[in-house]
Write a protein that holds these residues in place. Structure first.
Motif, short mmCIF file in Angstrom:
data_model
loop_
_atom_site.label_atom_id
_atom_site.label_comp_id
_atom_site.label_asym_id
_atom_site.label_seq_id
_atom_site.Cartn_x
_atom_site.Cartn_y
_atom_site.Cartn_z
N PHE A 106 0.82 -1.21 0.00
CA PHE A 106 0.00 0.00 0.00
C PHE A 106 0.86 1.26 0.00
CE2 PHE A 106 -2.38 3.31 2.37
CZ PHE A 106 -3.40 3.52 1.45
N TRP A 107 2.05 1.19 0.64
CA TRP A 107 2.93 2.37 0.69
C TRP A 107 3.25 2.85 -0.72
CZ3 TRP A 107 7.47 4.04 -1.31
CH2 TRP A 107 8.04 5.18 -0.72
N PHE A 108 3.48 1.95 -1.64
CA PHE A 108 3.84 2.33 -3.01
C PHE A 108 2.66 2.99 -3.73
CE2 PHE A 108 6.96 -0.90 -1.93
CZ PHE A 108 8.13 -0.35 -2.41
N GLU A 109 1.47 2.57 -3.39
CA GLU A 109 0.29 3.19 -3.99
C GLU A 109 0.04 4.57 -3.38
OE1 GLU A 109 -1.12 1.82 -6.51
OE2 GLU A 109 0.03 -0.04 -6.36
N GLU A 110 0.21 4.65 -2.07
CA GLU A 110 -0.03 5.91 -1.36
C GLU A 110 1.01 6.96 -1.68
OE1 GLU A 110 -1.27 7.08 3.20
OE2 GLU A 110 0.40 5.69 2.90
N ASN A 111 2.23 6.51 -1.98
CA ASN A 111 3.33 7.42 -2.30
C ASN A 111 3.79 7.22 -3.75
OD1 ASN A 111 4.19 8.56 0.59
ND2 ASN A 111 3.75 6.38 0.81
N LYS A 112 2.82 7.29 -4.63
CA LYS A 112 3.05 6.98 -6.04
C LYS A 112 4.19 7.78 -6.66
CE LYS A 112 0.68 7.26 -10.53
NZ LYS A 112 -0.61 7.59 -11.20
N PHE A 113 4.23 9.08 -6.43
CA PHE A 113 5.23 9.91 -7.11
C PHE A 113 6.61 9.78 -6.47
CE2 PHE A 113 1.21 11.90 -8.37
CZ PHE A 113 1.38 11.89 -9.75
N VAL A 114 6.65 9.43 -5.21
CA VAL A 114 7.94 9.11 -4.56
C VAL A 114 8.52 7.87 -5.23
CG1 VAL A 114 9.05 8.37 -2.42
CG2 VAL A 114 7.27 10.13 -2.37
N TYR A 115 7.68 6.86 -5.34
CA TYR A 115 8.08 5.59 -5.95
C TYR A 115 8.52 5.77 -7.41
CZ TYR A 115 7.15 1.04 -8.21
OH TYR A 115 7.22 -0.11 -8.96
N LEU A 116 7.74 6.49 -8.18
CA LEU A 116 8.08 6.70 -9.60
C LEU A 116 9.35 7.53 -9.75
CD1 LEU A 116 4.53 7.36 -11.11
CD2 LEU A 116 5.93 5.27 -11.27
N SER A 117 9.60 8.45 -8.83
CA SER A 117 10.84 9.23 -8.85
C SER A 117 12.04 8.32 -8.58
CB SER A 117 10.79 10.34 -7.81
OG SER A 117 9.74 11.26 -8.09
N GLU A 118 11.86 7.38 -7.67
CA GLU A 118 12.94 6.42 -7.37
C GLU A 118 13.22 5.53 -8.58
OE1 GLU A 118 12.13 6.00 -2.54
OE2 GLU A 118 11.34 4.48 -3.91
N ILE A 119 12.17 5.11 -9.26
CA ILE A 119 12.34 4.29 -10.47
C ILE A 119 13.14 5.05 -11.52
CG2 ILE A 119 11.13 3.25 -12.43
CD1 ILE A 119 10.96 1.55 -9.94
N GLU A 120 12.83 6.34 -11.69
CA GLU A 120 13.56 7.14 -12.67
C GLU A 120 15.05 7.22 -12.34
OE1 GLU A 120 12.44 8.43 -15.65
OE2 GLU A 120 10.81 7.07 -15.07
N ALA A 121 15.37 7.35 -11.06
CA ALA A 121 16.77 7.39 -10.65
C ALA A 121 17.45 6.05 -10.91
CB ALA A 121 16.87 7.75 -9.17
N LEU A 122 16.77 4.97 -10.61
CA LEU A 122 17.34 3.64 -10.83
C LEU A 122 17.59 3.38 -12.32
CD1 LEU A 122 15.18 1.69 -8.25
CD2 LEU A 122 17.68 1.76 -8.26
N LYS A 123 16.68 3.84 -13.16
CA LYS A 123 16.82 3.62 -14.60
C LYS A 123 18.08 4.26 -15.18
CE LYS A 123 11.97 2.99 -15.95
NZ LYS A 123 10.80 3.58 -16.65
N MET A 124 18.57 5.28 -14.51
CA MET A 124 19.76 5.97 -15.01
C MET A 124 21.03 5.16 -14.82
SD MET A 124 18.94 9.93 -13.95
CE MET A 124 20.34 10.58 -14.87
N LEU A 125 21.01 4.19 -13.88
CA LEU A 125 22.22 3.41 -13.61
C LEU A 125 22.04 1.91 -13.75
CD1 LEU A 125 23.76 5.37 -10.58
CD2 LEU A 125 24.54 5.34 -12.96
#
Length: 301
Positions: A106-125
């Motif tokens: 549920f945390w990932f759903e509740e904090n959708k843009f936090v999670y998506l921002s983390e994914i963007e950072a991970l994709k860079m490396l």
């Protein structure tokens, strides 16, 4: 949580040989109950319900355990007491994810843009191609969007969720990965190193299963960031981070250097402390020192 099956010799020392040749066994379970049984009584135990610990496990035997679908977590210990201490700490950390798996999701759903921002950072490396492994894959929240098909995870409930997402998950620990040497093109530990018992050994294991010239990626909540400091102040009241150990980016780089992983660079995101109010995907920036979520990459020489 399942019980631990620990091979010992007659003095109580961990048996120093092939696991199947141990003279007798000790069963140590979550209720702090220790019972010894003879080897001939071993047939009464369902091995698929146990975590196995011992020393000098042969690669051939590890492979047989995986083939037979035994939940194998195999570590080297000098004596039974050290194995018990490790196992109790393991239970304490993993039980949180067993008990609160729904809250975790549920945390990932509740904090959708936090999670998506983390994914963007991970994709860079994180490489977009090659055979990748996520250690501490959890429910597959990072592995799935990153295209990582293999994972290692100790929590049964998390394993099931990740497998439902199409990820090949093996039951295991970061400190003793159930794979041969030089197996993967990259290995990711995303907010995992803060939960392991032995960070250096965990990174050494990641290095061992990496091919030469391949990438090790570690993502953390940096304890030196504004948000990291807030997490530290509230740690005792946190369900998931109560038993965690926070790291700074510099400490991860020091660990890289200690195990001869060449540091390649870092990417950061989540600037500021009001992340719950985040209503857009933040753009990651290179380096570390400002963002709370930091992804650090190194290369196996």
């Amino acid at each position: 949580m399942k019980s631990a099956l620990i091979a010992t010799d007659s003095s109580g020392e961990i048996f120093n040989g092939n696991f199947e040749e141990a003279p007798f066994y000790s069963i140590y379970n979550r209720d702090n109950f220790l019972k010894r049984i003879s080897k001939e009584n071993l047939s009464r135990i369902d091995l698929k319900k146990h975590i196995l610990m011992g020393t000098n496990i042969s690669e051939k035997y590890k492979e047989e355990l995986l083939k037979s679908d035994v939940d194998s977590i195999i570590l080297d210990f000098k004596n039974l007491n050290s194995a018990k201490v490790f196992y109790l700490d393991f239970l304490k950390k993993v039980e949180i994810f067993e008990r609160y798996s729904s809250e975790y999701e549920f945390w990932f759903e509740e904090n959708k843009f936090v999670y998506l921002s983390e994914i963007e950072a991970l994709k860079m490396l994180v490489p977009s191609e090659g055979k990748g492994l996520e250690v501490g894959v959890g429910s597959g929240r990072f592995a799935k969007p990153l295209g990582i098909l293999f994972g290692v995870e100790p929590s049964d409930k998390m394993i099931q969720i990740a497998r439902n997402k199409g990820i090949n998950v093996y039951k295991g620990l970061a400190e003793d990965l159930p794979f041969y040497d030089n197996k993967f093109d990259f290995v990711l530990l995303a907010v995992t190193i803060c939960f392991v018992n032995d960070p250096e050994r965990s990174l050494l294991e990641a290095k061992r299963v990496l091919k030469k010239g391949s990438r090790l990626i570690v993502a953390i909540v940096d304890k030196e960031s504004e948000l990291g400091k807030l997490y530290l102040n509230r740690q005792s009241n946190s369900v998931f981070y109560k038993n965690a150990r926070f790291f700074s980016s510099e400490e991860i780089i020091d660990l890289f250097n200690k195990i001869d992983i060449r540091f390649l660079g870092a990417v950061q995101v989540l600037f500021g402390v009001d992340i719950k109010d985040l209503s857009y995907v933040q753009e990651p920036e290179p380096g570390y020192g400002k963002g709370a979520f930091v992804v650090l990459a190194g290369e196996k020489l």
